[in-house]
Scaffold this motif. Structure first.
Motif, PDB file in Angstrom:
ATOM      1  N   THR A  31     105.803  34.047  62.287  1.00  0.00           N
ATOM      2  CA  THR A  31     105.458  32.955  61.380  1.00  0.00           C
ATOM      3  C   THR A  31     106.276  31.705  61.672  1.00  0.00           C
ATOM      4  O   THR A  31     105.744  30.594  61.714  1.00  0.00           O
ATOM      5  CB  THR A  31     105.671  33.385  59.912  1.00  0.00           C
ATOM      6  OG1 THR A  31     104.826  34.499  59.620  1.00  0.00           O
ATOM      7  CG2 THR A  31     105.335  32.248  58.964  1.00  0.00           C
ATOM      8  N   ILE A  32     107.571  31.871  61.890  1.00  0.00           N
ATOM      9  CA  ILE A  32     108.438  30.723  62.185  1.00  0.00           C
ATOM     10  C   ILE A  32     107.960  29.992  63.430  1.00  0.00           C
ATOM     11  O   ILE A  32     107.773  28.769  63.437  1.00  0.00           O
ATOM     12  CB  ILE A  32     109.897  31.184  62.358  1.00  0.00           C
ATOM     13  CG1 ILE A  32     110.476  31.645  61.020  1.00  0.00           C
ATOM     14  CG2 ILE A  32     110.754  30.047  62.940  1.00  0.00           C
ATOM     15  CD1 ILE A  32     111.815  32.346  61.135  1.00  0.00           C
ATOM     16  N   ASP A  66     110.166  23.414  54.380  1.00  0.00           N
ATOM     17  CA  ASP A  66     108.799  23.615  54.869  1.00  0.00           C
ATOM     18  C   ASP A  66     108.627  25.010  55.452  1.00  0.00           C
ATOM     19  O   ASP A  66     107.658  25.718  55.150  1.00  0.00           O
ATOM     20  CB  ASP A  66     108.465  22.595  55.970  1.00  0.00           C
ATOM     21  CG  ASP A  66     108.291  21.180  55.440  1.00  0.00           C
ATOM     22  OD1 ASP A  66     107.994  21.032  54.244  1.00  0.00           O
ATOM     23  OD2 ASP A  66     108.459  20.234  56.232  1.00  0.00           O
ATOM     24  N   ILE A  67     109.566  25.404  56.307  1.00  0.00           N
ATOM     25  CA  ILE A  67     109.458  26.691  56.996  1.00  0.00           C
ATOM     26  C   ILE A  67     109.705  27.839  56.035  1.00  0.00           C
ATOM     27  O   ILE A  67     109.023  28.868  56.078  1.00  0.00           O
ATOM     28  CB  ILE A  67     110.431  26.743  58.187  1.00  0.00           C
ATOM     29  CG1 ILE A  67     110.174  25.574  59.145  1.00  0.00           C
ATOM     30  CG2 ILE A  67     110.284  28.062  58.942  1.00  0.00           C
ATOM     31  CD1 ILE A  67     111.198  25.444  60.253  1.00  0.00           C
ATOM     32  N   VAL A  68     110.688  27.674  55.154  1.00  0.00           N
ATOM     33  CA  VAL A  68     110.985  28.724  54.166  1.00  0.00           C
ATOM     34  C   VAL A  68     109.761  29.006  53.303  1.00  0.00           C
ATOM     35  O   VAL A  68     109.408  30.164  53.035  1.00  0.00           O
ATOM     36  CB  VAL A  68     112.198  28.312  53.301  1.00  0.00           C
ATOM     37  CG1 VAL A  68     112.294  29.199  52.064  1.00  0.00           C
ATOM     38  CG2 VAL A  68     113.480  28.403  54.119  1.00  0.00           C
ATOM     39  N   VAL A  80      97.064  31.774  70.706  1.00  0.00           N
ATOM     40  CA  VAL A  80      95.841  32.561  70.782  1.00  0.00           C
ATOM     41  C   VAL A  80      95.937  33.681  69.760  1.00  0.00           C
ATOM     42  O   VAL A  80      96.992  33.945  69.202  1.00  0.00           O
ATOM     43  CB  VAL A  80      95.628  33.157  72.200  1.00  0.00           C
ATOM     44  CG1 VAL A  80      95.498  32.053  73.230  1.00  0.00           C
ATOM     45  CG2 VAL A  80      96.770  34.097  72.573  1.00  0.00           C
ATOM     46  N   GLY A  81      94.807  34.358  69.515  1.00  0.00           N
ATOM     47  CA  GLY A  81      94.818  35.480  68.593  1.00  0.00           C
ATOM     48  C   GLY A  81      94.538  35.063  67.169  1.00  0.00           C
ATOM     49  O   GLY A  81      94.186  33.928  66.876  1.00  0.00           O
ATOM     50  N   GLU A  82      94.734  36.002  66.268  1.00  0.00           N
ATOM     51  CA  GLU A  82      94.388  35.789  64.871  1.00  0.00           C
ATOM     52  C   GLU A  82      95.371  34.853  64.196  1.00  0.00           C
ATOM     53  O   GLU A  82      96.529  34.751  64.580  1.00  0.00           O
ATOM     54  CB  GLU A  82      94.383  37.132  64.118  1.00  0.00           C
ATOM     55  CG  GLU A  82      93.290  38.090  64.593  1.00  0.00           C
ATOM     56  CD  GLU A  82      93.328  39.388  63.820  1.00  0.00           C
ATOM     57  OE1 GLU A  82      94.325  39.621  63.108  1.00  0.00           O
ATOM     58  OE2 GLU A  82      92.376  40.149  63.929  1.00  0.00           O
ATOM     59  N   GLU A  83      94.865  34.166  63.142  1.00  0.00           N
ATOM     60  CA  GLU A  83      95.723  33.312  62.336  1.00  0.00           C
ATOM     61  C   GLU A  83      96.675  34.178  61.521  1.00  0.00           C
ATOM     62  O   GLU A  83      96.372  35.304  61.150  1.00  0.00           O
ATOM     63  CB  GLU A  83      94.882  32.462  61.370  1.00  0.00           C
ATOM     64  CG  GLU A  83      93.983  31.469  62.073  1.00  0.00           C
ATOM     65  CD  GLU A  83      94.756  30.288  62.607  1.00  0.00           C
ATOM     66  OE1 GLU A  83      95.916  30.129  62.208  1.00  0.00           O
ATOM     67  OE2 GLU A  83      94.200  29.536  63.411  1.00  0.00           O
ATOM     68  N   VAL A  84      97.850  33.622  61.228  1.00  0.00           N
ATOM     69  CA  VAL A  84      98.769  34.280  60.310  1.00  0.00           C
ATOM     70  C   VAL A  84      98.578  33.689  58.932  1.00  0.00           C
ATOM     71  O   VAL A  84      98.069  32.586  58.770  1.00  0.00           O
ATOM     72  CB  VAL A  84     100.232  34.088  60.759  1.00  0.00           C
ATOM     73  CG1 VAL A  84     100.467  34.817  62.061  1.00  0.00           C
ATOM     74  CG2 VAL A  84     100.575  32.624  60.906  1.00  0.00           C
ATOM     75  N   ASP A  85      98.995  34.418  57.925  1.00  0.00           N
ATOM     76  CA  ASP A  85      98.887  33.939  56.551  1.00  0.00           C
ATOM     77  C   ASP A  85     100.106  33.097  56.229  1.00  0.00           C
ATOM     78  O   ASP A  85     101.212  33.599  56.017  1.00  0.00           O
ATOM     79  CB  ASP A  85      98.807  35.113  55.564  1.00  0.00           C
ATOM     80  CG  ASP A  85      97.517  35.908  55.750  1.00  0.00           C
ATOM     81  OD1 ASP A  85      96.501  35.287  56.125  1.00  0.00           O
ATOM     82  OD2 ASP A  85      97.542  37.134  55.525  1.00  0.00           O
TER      83      ASP A  85
END
Length: 254
Positions: free
Chosen positions: A165-166, A182-184, A237-242
């Protein structure tokens, strides 16, 4: 054939510096200091990408971005002194691919521009896959499906959910700076001093991990009062993260 970049910026010094830098980087560059000059330049050339200031003497950069997105098949970067989250969201809603502030180094602007140009210039319905394949040799690649980060040298590291995620939100910022809060918040945590300190520790550890596993230094930079930025070209690439899209712009680089 070199990509054609329009720089629409009313600050004469910044316009000149940016045009000269991008020309040194190998681009064909057209400098415009107003919306009128931008429209006039379109009569002779079709840009591969446009860099818009927001506050122009005769036009709103967001309006120009909407016009460009509707009329042209090109990349759009907003480069402005407006740094608030609302302005970031307005930029992306108007059609921008990248939103950077004017205190971004020229090298970061170029780094954000290059993957954007690869997306724009790769034809066909499989453009994302082709771009990812072509960029493996000179870009970082984050695979969100397999939870791996591959360096330009070809080394790979397996990430934890938090690390994924980071790195994802930092790459999605396209070279822009993200604050610790923002990142937290993208990690689904409260904006507290403790969580911000824990973020610093997590980023320090993932830097060490990436260097150990890939042999390349993770290009995540930090600056006092600004936060963190991923400062090298990268693909996703690949699936989105939540992630919390209300706080951080999440836009795939693939």
């Amino acid at each position: 054939m070199a990509a054609c970049i329009f720089v629409v910026e009313d600050n004469e010094d910044l316009n000149r510096d940016l045009c000269e830098y991008l020309e040194i980087c190998g681009f064909d560059v057209v400098g415009c200091e107003s919306g009128q000059e931008f429209h006039r330049a379109l009569e002779d050339l079709t840009p591969t990408a446009v860099i818009f200031d927001v506050m122009l003497p005769d036009a709103d950069g967001f309006d120009l971005a909407r016009f460009t997105r509707n009329k042209l098949d090109c990349g759009i970067m907003m480069l402005t002194s407006l740094s608030g989250m609302d302005q970031h969201l307005a930029g992306y809603q108007s059609g921008a691919d990248v939103y950077l502030t004017k205190d971004s180094p020229l090298s970061v602007i170029e780094a954000a521009l290059r993957p954007l140009l690869r997306r724009v210039t790769t034809p066909g319905p499989d453009a994302a896959n082709e771009t990812a394949s072509e960029g493996q040799d000179d870009c970082w690649k984050l695979d969100r499906l397999n939870w791996t980060l591959t360096s330009p040298g070809g080394g790979s590291a397996v990430l934890t959910a938090g690390e994924r995620t980071i790195i994802s939100v930092l790459i999605d910022a396209n070279g822009g700076w993200l604050t610790r809060p923002d990142i937290v918040k993208a990690l689904g945590k409260a904006d507290t001093a403790e969580n911000c300190r824990n973020l610093d520790t997590a980023i320090r550890r993932v830097r060490q991990k990436i260097t150990k596993d890939t042999g390349d230094e993770l290009p995540v930079r930090t600056a006092y009062g600004r936060g963190y930025a991923f400062t090298s070209p990268a693909l996703i690439v690949g699936e989105e993260v939540d992630v919390d899209v209300s706080q951080v712009k999440v836009r795939s680089n693939a």
